[in-house]
Design a protein around this motif. Structure first.
Motif, short mmCIF file in Angstrom:
data_model
loop_
_atom_site.label_atom_id
_atom_site.label_comp_id
_atom_site.label_asym_id
_atom_site.label_seq_id
_atom_site.Cartn_x
_atom_site.Cartn_y
_atom_site.Cartn_z
N GLY A 105 0.82 -1.34 0.13
CA GLY A 105 -0.08 0.08 -0.05
C GLY A 105 0.92 1.21 0.12
O GLY A 105 0.26 2.14 0.14
N LYS A 106 2.25 1.10 -0.22
CA LYS A 106 2.77 2.47 -0.27
C LYS A 106 3.48 2.83 -1.56
O LYS A 106 4.24 3.87 -1.82
CB LYS A 106 4.29 2.26 0.66
CG LYS A 106 3.69 1.59 2.09
CD LYS A 106 4.86 1.72 2.94
CE LYS A 106 4.59 1.17 4.45
NZ LYS A 106 5.45 1.38 5.56
N GLY A 107 2.98 2.02 -2.66
CA GLY A 107 3.12 2.46 -4.00
C GLY A 107 4.72 1.95 -4.42
O GLY A 107 4.97 2.27 -5.62
N LEU A 108 5.29 1.47 -3.56
CA LEU A 108 6.79 1.17 -4.15
C LEU A 108 6.77 -0.07 -5.01
O LEU A 108 7.33 -0.05 -6.11
CB LEU A 108 7.57 0.38 -2.80
CG LEU A 108 7.96 1.35 -1.94
CD1 LEU A 108 8.57 0.63 -0.52
CD2 LEU A 108 9.05 2.25 -2.55
N THR A 109 5.71 -1.15 -5.05
CA THR A 109 5.63 -2.00 -6.14
C THR A 109 5.25 -1.40 -7.42
O THR A 109 5.77 -1.89 -8.63
CB THR A 109 4.64 -3.06 -5.53
OG1 THR A 109 5.20 -3.54 -4.41
CG2 THR A 109 4.68 -4.38 -6.55
N THR A 110 4.48 -0.63 -7.25
CA THR A 110 3.77 0.29 -8.65
C THR A 110 4.98 0.73 -9.27
O THR A 110 5.11 0.67 -10.52
CB THR A 110 2.68 1.17 -8.27
OG1 THR A 110 1.58 0.27 -7.76
CG2 THR A 110 2.08 1.72 -9.69
N ARG A 111 5.72 1.85 -8.48
CA ARG A 111 6.96 2.21 -8.94
C ARG A 111 7.88 1.35 -9.61
O ARG A 111 8.48 1.67 -10.80
CB ARG A 111 7.42 3.25 -7.76
CG ARG A 111 6.59 4.48 -7.54
CD ARG A 111 7.14 5.73 -6.75
NE ARG A 111 8.12 5.42 -5.84
CZ ARG A 111 7.71 5.37 -4.39
NH1 ARG A 111 6.44 5.45 -4.18
NH2 ARG A 111 8.64 5.05 -3.50
N ALA A 112 8.29 0.14 -8.94
CA ALA A 112 9.09 -0.54 -9.32
C ALA A 112 8.66 -1.16 -10.84
O ALA A 112 9.48 -1.58 -11.65
CB ALA A 112 9.28 -1.67 -8.37
N MET A 113 7.44 -1.68 -10.74
CA MET A 113 6.44 -2.44 -11.86
C MET A 113 6.91 -1.35 -13.04
O MET A 113 6.82 -1.98 -14.10
CB MET A 113 5.21 -2.75 -11.58
CG MET A 113 4.74 -3.67 -12.63
SD MET A 113 5.06 -5.37 -12.74
CE MET A 113 3.92 -5.80 -11.56
#
Length: 180
Positions: A105-113
């Motif tokens: 829920g911190k957006g890290l996975t989205t930024r990484a993806m």
């Protein structure tokens, strides 16, 4: 390897045995229905070591490509990405991922993806990357949509969960020319 902010996306290696085991173990309950193979093959360190050996062999055979999102300050494993169901005749692959609960829920996975997908297209020359998820996994649906994947349809009775239930999956696709 992909570096951004204070993070690195890098291949999973044999040396990652213990922290990888603990990443899975901390998230085992969350992963058990839709990462059946991972959960069943990582019950303890010894089984996880065998599993990682197989993963490395599959990577060498260009059949499977596992990656980690790592915090460069703490060396924590934040997320796991994998390229599976590789079909070199097209060429295309399925992408899977999960995030450690404490980073969810911190957006890290989205930024990484958003960085990992163009890397996969360029590095492996894939024409298509697809993602499958269950209707209950809202986080995966949001991630797919934020990364520019489009719903291609729902495939009925497409996956068998750990409990043996056969469920429908939503298919998302992204073509190489659709890079963000």
């Amino acid at each position: 390897m992909i570096n951004f902010e204070n993070y690195t996306i890098r291949p999973l290696e044999l040396r990652d045995l213990e922290p990888y085991f603990y990443l899975v173990d901390r998230n085992r309950k969350r992963l058990e229905d839709f990462f059946t193979g991972t959960v069943s093959r990582t019950a303890n360190i010894t089984e996880t070591a065998s599993f990682l050996q197989e993963i490395v062999q599959k990577r060498e055979a260009k059949q499977y490509f596992p990656y980690l999102l790592v915090d460069n300050t703490t060396n924590d494993f934040i997320a796991f990405f994998d390229l599976k169901n590789v079909d070199w005749s097209i060429p295309k692959t399925e992408i899977g991922c999960y995030t450690d609960e404490k980073y969810s829920g911190k957006g890290l996975t989205t930024r990484a993806m958003k960085l990992f997908i163009p890397y996969c297209f360029d590095h492996f020359n894939f024409k298509k990357i697809f993602l499958r998820t269950h209707h209950s996994n809202k986080a995966a649906q949001v991630l797919a949509e934020k990364c520019g994947f489009e719903v291609e349809g729902v495939i009925k009775m497409d996956y068998k969960t750990t409990s043996g239930e056969i469920v429908d999956l939503i298919y998302y696709g992204k073509l190489n020319h659709e890079i963000l």
